[in-house]
Design an enzyme around this catalytic site. Structure first.
Site, mmCIF file in Angstrom:
data_model
loop_
_atom_site.group_PDB
_atom_site.id
_atom_site.type_symbol
_atom_site.label_atom_id
_atom_site.label_comp_id
_atom_site.label_asym_id
_atom_site.label_seq_id
_atom_site.Cartn_x
_atom_site.Cartn_y
_atom_site.Cartn_z
ATOM 1 N N PRO A 23 -22.017 -24.884 -15.641
ATOM 2 C CA PRO A 23 -23.417 -24.604 -15.978
ATOM 3 C C PRO A 23 -23.563 -23.195 -16.538
ATOM 4 C CG PRO A 23 -23.105 -24.745 -13.580
ATOM 5 C CD PRO A 23 -21.815 -25.126 -14.207
ATOM 6 N N CYS A 25 -26.417 -20.649 -18.355
ATOM 7 C CA CYS A 25 -27.818 -20.441 -18.721
ATOM 8 C C CYS A 25 -27.949 -20.112 -20.201
ATOM 9 C CB CYS A 25 -28.420 -19.326 -17.877
ATOM 10 S SG CYS A 25 -28.630 -19.766 -16.144
ATOM 11 N N ALA A 57 -28.178 -23.553 -14.476
ATOM 12 C CA ALA A 57 -28.966 -23.376 -13.259
ATOM 13 C C ALA A 57 -30.425 -23.706 -13.577
ATOM 14 C CB ALA A 57 -28.841 -21.943 -12.749
ATOM 15 N N TYR A 181 -27.948 -15.804 -5.715
ATOM 16 C CA TYR A 181 -29.253 -16.438 -5.744
ATOM 17 C C TYR A 181 -29.639 -16.898 -4.327
ATOM 18 C CZ TYR A 181 -28.444 -15.991 -10.709
ATOM 19 O OH TYR A 181 -28.184 -15.478 -11.957
ATOM 20 N N ARG A 323 -16.887 -19.745 -20.706
ATOM 21 C CA ARG A 323 -16.743 -19.039 -21.987
ATOM 22 C C ARG A 323 -15.751 -19.717 -22.920
ATOM 23 N NH1 ARG A 323 -17.209 -12.653 -20.066
ATOM 24 N NH2 ARG A 323 -19.011 -13.030 -18.701
#
Length: 354
Positions: A23, A25, A57, A181, A323
């Site tokens: 995942p 963003c 996310a 988080y 990446r």
């Protein structure tokens, strides 16, 4: 067939290989609704041969987003927009997954290319939540300490997000318990100074993330797998670490979680992270061995033979890449060529296979 291109079955879902898109963003949604950017970004990785494509996310509530540009899954409009993406991903032979998240004290920030700083009044800022009123860093406001009713509410928001994920066509959900988080904030003694049943001992600090995992597992169909992403260490003295991660993973397995996605860091700024090729693989290996649960390795895994070795030696069950996929959406197809694995190419691209 190489190990990297061997299918993996979890519950009722078979992944065509062991290459998963992490995942990532995109900070490009509006009101939590994904758009054409997300369709092309996620769809191209499915075309490129990935087995699982996990959406970034995604906030289980508006207040749970990192930034106003994050995707969300708290209303029907978002469900409808995601359905177009999951349909395309499935049509290309991949599995669509989504990471359900709440950003906690790291919420209410601007998008990275505008500096990523905390938003202020007049810029759409909102009140952040946390286990304790400890700011993430200088310049960040202290979060509002969550009440017991807040904890109940956010638990239900995760469960509701899992139910909407089914409507949206996702076959995997991942609960975000990493990178500083909200759920990670409850785990670490560096951010959790509570004195009630959600703070103090390891058992107490794990209570909220376990509650959320249980609620998501109960809300998601039994034949579809649930993943949990953790930060296996804070890379900071006195913080969350690998031994605690192993204990958490044992409990998550008992709750019906199928795979631990093993990342690290993100809780405190300026942590000294010894980054290098495969630097987080030992976490996946240890958790797989000690907790007897499937794991995914992530972090500076870029080369096909590197990924193959991780799987061949039993250090993880899947490879999650970020990446590397930004650089090359067709990484799996190119990896298959390098490893000598004969995999299907999209018929539209087959002329480039040889």
């Amino acid at each position: 067939m190489t190990r990297l291109f061997e299918p993996l079955r979890l519950r009722g879902v078979t992944f065509r290989n062991r290459i998963f898109v992490s995942p990532m963003c995109m900070y490009s949604a509006e009101d939590g609704v994904p758009n054409d950017w997300h369709l092309v970004h996620l769809g191209s990785r499915a075309v490129g041969g990935a087995a699982l494509v996990i959406v970034e996310a995604t906030g289980v509530s508006a207040e749970g987003r990192i930034s106003p540009g994050d995707t969300g899954l708290w209303n029907a409009r978002q469900v409808e927009a995601f359905r177009r993406i999951t349909d395309f991903v499935a049509a290309r032979g991949a599995v669509a997954g989504i990471q359900l998240a709440h950003a906690g004290r790291k919420a209410s920030t601007d998008v990275p290319w505008k500096g990523g700083r905390p938003l202020v009044a007049g810029e759409g800022a909102w009140t952040t939540l946390g286990p304790s009123p400890i700011p993430f860093d200088r310049g960040f406001p202290p979060p509002r300490e969550m009440t017991l009713s807040d904890i109940d509410r956010v638990t239900e928001e995760f469960a509701a997000g899992a139910r909407r994920a089914v409507e949206a066509g996702f076959r995997v959900v991942e609960v975000h318990v990493a990178h500083g988080y909200l759920l990670h904030e409850f785990l670490s003694p560096l951010s959790n100074r509570r004195t009630d049943e959600y703070g103090g001992s390891l058992e107490n600090r794990m209570r909220f993330p376990i509650r959320v995992a249980r609620a998501v597992r109960q809300a998601f169909p039994a034949e579809r797998p649930v993943f949990v992403r953790i930060s296996a260490t804070d890379w900071a003295e006195g913080g969350w670490d690998l031994p605690q991660s192993i204990e958490l993973s044992k409990l998550l397995k008992k709750e019906g979680v199928d795979l631990i996605d093993c990342s690290s860091g993100g809780l405190v700024p300026n942590a000294k992270v010894p980054a290098g090729p495969g630097y987080q693989v030992p976490f996946a290996e240890a958790i797989r061995r000690e907790a007897s649960i499937a794991t995914a390795a992530v972090g500076m895994i870029t080369e096909p033979r590197q990924a193959e070795e991780i799987l061949e030696t039993g250090k993880a069950d899947a490879i999650v890449m970020a990446r590397a996929f930004l650089r090359d959406p067709y990484w799996p197809l190119h990896a298959a060529q390098e490893l000598g694995a004969d995999v299907d190419w999209p018929v539209q691209y087959v002329r480039a296979k040889t």
